[in-house]
Design a protein around this motif. Structure first.
Motif, short mmCIF file in Angstrom:
data_model
loop_
_atom_site.label_atom_id
_atom_site.label_comp_id
_atom_site.label_asym_id
_atom_site.label_seq_id
_atom_site.Cartn_x
_atom_site.Cartn_y
_atom_site.Cartn_z
N ASN A 1 15.86 22.28 53.45
CA ASN A 1 15.90 23.64 53.97
C ASN A 1 15.86 24.68 52.87
N SER A 2 16.61 24.43 51.79
CA SER A 2 16.69 25.44 50.75
C SER A 2 15.36 25.59 50.03
N SER A 3 14.53 24.53 50.03
CA SER A 3 13.28 24.61 49.29
C SER A 3 12.19 25.33 50.09
N ILE A 4 12.30 25.37 51.42
CA ILE A 4 11.21 25.95 52.18
C ILE A 4 11.38 27.44 52.45
N VAL B 1 12.08 29.91 59.83
CA VAL B 1 11.71 30.54 61.09
C VAL B 1 10.56 29.76 61.73
N MET B 2 9.56 29.41 60.89
CA MET B 2 8.42 28.64 61.40
C MET B 2 8.90 27.32 62.02
N ASN B 3 9.78 26.66 61.26
CA ASN B 3 10.34 25.40 61.75
C ASN B 3 10.97 25.56 63.11
N LYS B 4 11.76 26.66 63.23
CA LYS B 4 12.45 26.89 64.49
C LYS B 4 11.45 27.10 65.62
N VAL B 5 10.38 27.90 65.31
CA VAL B 5 9.37 28.17 66.33
C VAL B 5 8.69 26.88 66.75
N VAL B 6 8.35 26.04 65.75
CA VAL B 6 7.66 24.79 66.05
C VAL B 6 8.58 23.86 66.84
#
Lengths: 485, 485
Positions: free
Chosen positions: B17-20, B26-31
């Protein structure tokens, strides 16, 4: 014991009831009703104040009907203002603000969306219009209802989502007939704003009840209840000679702690809607109270287990009267009880938990350690008999009680640490207490490495019980305790 | 142990998480959102069905606007039908029926009262009219709001009381302007009836969700969860050689039982609105489930205390491996676990708890008694050392665990008795099970007199914990247990 007396009284009442018959019972209930009402109001006078506030708010909003200028402007939609006041007005400021904001936001958003859909459907011709509207209404109602199931949405936006469905349906469907949809939407929005404003105004400015303060006080009160139990437990369990009548009923105050989770969560959700008030700044860490509450409840579960040994008649089999184990157990119990009471007081008054609580914890920890080393030496000393053969059965209850008390002492320490952590938050202002006994505080801080036989609260366990947020700080403290065992 | 692995995975996620960065998150959450949505629906497909049902009900009621004959009859008040459907439609049949009946009754009563007050005020002249109405509105809103605080009223009639205030205010206040008050009241009442009817119809006849059945299943499920824990506890605690990987996570299913009180009470309140359905007759004793639930929770508190010893590193200090105590403790744990699972199955399928559960309880009770007599003989045998001096410290955890298990066995018996009591109620139909092992049943019935060292559940304790009703039947059984100790 007090309990047989209570049972006798019940029997007496039963006998009385059966002799007076059904009519008498009804009469009794009617006669008792005003007394009950009065008692119920006296238990929490804020209930009476709240009722009067609701009456006042409804009265204020009904003035919209009586004064001609208002009525000319709003017409029959004034009823939406009454409706808003009645459904938005809640007991605490947080709940009222939450409902009010939910209602206003949802009405605006759904109104705009409904108007858009209505406009789109209008463009599609007379036949396609109702079909399009029908599809939209079905899809929106179904999807928003599904979203309402999500726990996070349910906790904060449940009412808003309901109003969203409602307003969207009203606007888009009624728009089919009503060409003055914009004017209707405008009037509805203003009346809802007026209603919500009146509700919030009366709720906030006349004897406000803050959900945050309630949460703060109830968490402190719960810790105090556990303290009261522990203070009384030793005397009750060991039936100290000359301690007079036992007060089992007095020890049952902790029952309400066992099932306090839901009300604490509700209050924390409400509290997040509230502005700064009294001693609480705007970004007060309300969620953290749930963690303290969780620790308190876990401690309460142990206390409930412990209390099972109070009523046991097996306790009289104990052969360890008048010896050191009894003394140490009583010390563990009463000192951790005093510590919890001090902590509850510190939390309630927002004073940094310092000397007094720490010294009590140190004492209870010392008692646990003494017991531990005594158990280490040999069994005969504990059983209080001279022989080398110990009847283990006789000491089972005492050993269990000691073991549970040792775990409770660990929980008292954990609660102390969690309150210290709360005091260290950025938006929290704890008064610094006068440090009469700095040595006691220091010794408490270091004493966590001398933990007894049952420091079983580990990171995994805490993590799974706590409220969906990592509890790294407390966790690491326990990790340290654990590695020190 | 499985838990360190879990922690490692967490760390890995943190690093990822810290690297992205924020955008990536946010993108991850949307996906992930649609995936979460899907999983949430799969967890309980009834949620999807309920959402579609709400969509359908709203669609049906909006037809009132589209069909000219309906619209001509009802006019703009058709919106009350939409409003009623949206606010009345709940997940379970009981909740929907409760809200619907509350809404209808409260509307009628308050409408009649409002009309009466309006008429009375009309007689008093133009100046006194608004003053009289104002006084009535204030008094009624305040007093009904106060009544809403009473727990009994809140549980069943909260929504009705709210609607009562609302309707009374709308009718009496708007009546000041509207001379066609009777027609308005008539139209409003009919639209609310239509709305409530549509909501109840869709809720009951399309894949109904019965609150009573939910309560029944969740009480059974909770007992099963405790059973699963107990079945796995022995192996996990004594780390039986060759038992493979431990499954601590698997043992945490009982957590949800600890805080199940509120949801059970809500479901019981809803269930009382429901007609007979499936296996449940009309006057099914739903309140009695709360008593079984209370016993289950008390057992869960002991299990929570017990589980504290699972994570303890002290357990490895035990010097009692490979001896009889371990075997007996494991037997107590696994047999009472099996018994609870059998009881859960019996409750779930409404089959009289018979041979299997009773024989497991008999076995666990026998193990407790064996342990008791073993403890009675001497200490050396327990500690597994040859000397006459026993290091008590080493056996403290084992003794505590044995003592807690003994108490849990007593709770398993209590749960069995409460289910037998449920089966004996007049309006309850339990299938009679095939009695393969009548001897086991008989021996179980009589074995309650051979209770172990910790039968500490007394009448006083039960009475105070149970839901405001005397539980004389269970109580007297415990009284017997108690007097037999």
């Amino acid at each position: 014991m007090a309990s047989p007396a209570v049972r006798d009284q019940d029997n007496h009442n039963d006998a009385e009831n059966s002799s007076i018959g059904y009519c008498g019972k009804v009469m009794n209930k009617v006669v008792e009703f005003p007394r009950k009402l009065k008692k119920f109001g006296q238990d929490d006078p804020r209930r009476i104040v709240h009722s009067l506030k609701v009456g006042l708010a409804v009265l204020l909003v009904s003035l919209l009907y009586y004064f001609q200028p208002f009525y000319n402007g709003l017409g029959d939609t004034a009823m939406w203002a009454i409706l808003t006041v009645v459904v938005v007005f809640e007991f605490s400021v947080g709940a009222t603000l939450g409902r009010g904001l939910n209602r206003i936001l949802a009405t605006f958003l759904a109104g705009a969306l409904g108007f858009g859909v209505h406009h789109l459907a209008n463009l599609s011709g007379d036949i396609a219009h109702p079909i399009l509207i029908g599809i939209f209404v079905f899809l929106l109602a179904a999807s928003v209802t599904f979203i309402r199931f999500f726990p996070r949405m349910k906790a904060r936006y449940d009412y808003g989502l309901l109003i969203f469905i409602l307003t969207f349906c009203l606007i888009s469907v009624s728009g089919y007939r009503d060409e003055e949809i914009l004017e209707m939407a405008h009037k509805r929005a203003s009346t809802i704003l007026i209603g919500a404003f009146i509700a919030v105004f009366v709720c906030v400015f006349i004897c406000p009840v803050w959900a945050g303060e309630d949460l703060h006080n109830s968490v402190a009160k719960n810790i105090e209840k556990l303290g009261s139990f522990l203070e009384g437990f030793g005397v009750e369990y060991f039936k100290v000679v000359g301690s007079g009548e036992s007060n089992l009923a007095h020890l049952q105050g902790y029952f309400s702690v066992l099932n306090s989770k839901q009300s604490e969560e509700t209050q924390a959700n409400f509290a997040r809607w509230e502005p700064r008030h009294g001693r609480f700044r705007y970004r007060h860490p309300w969620r953290y109270y749930l963690k303290i509450g969780n620790l308190t409840r876990q401690c309460a579960y142990r206390i409930d287990t412990l209390s099972g040994y109070l009523n046991s008649e097996v306790q009289t089999l104990l052969n360890i009267q008048n010896n050191q184990v009894q003394e140490l157990c009583m010390k563990m119990s009463s000192e951790s009880g005093k510590a919890l009471k001090e902590l509850a007081w510190a939390l309630k008054t927002m004073t940094e938990p310092c000397s007094a609580a720490s010294s009590h914890i140190t004492k209870s920890r010392a008692a646990a350690n003494n017991l531990k080393s005594m158990l280490r030496t040999n069994a005969a000393a504990v059983a209080g008999v001279g022989g080398d053969q110990v009847r283990l059965l006789d000491i089972v209850p005492a050993v269990t009680v000691a073991s549970l008390l040792s775990e409770i002492v660990a929980y008292a320490e954990a609660i102390e640490k969690s309150i210290q952590k709360l005091a260290s938050f950025q938006h929290v202002q704890f008064k610094s207490a006068e440090r009469k006994k700095p040595t006691a505080l220091t010794s408490c801080k270091t004493s966590s490495s001398n933990v007894g036989p049952h420091h079983v609260i580990t990171m995994d366990r805490l993590a799974s019980l706590q409220v969906q947020e990592s509890n790294k700080e407390i966790g690491s403290k326990f990790q340290r305790i654990r590695s020190a065992v």
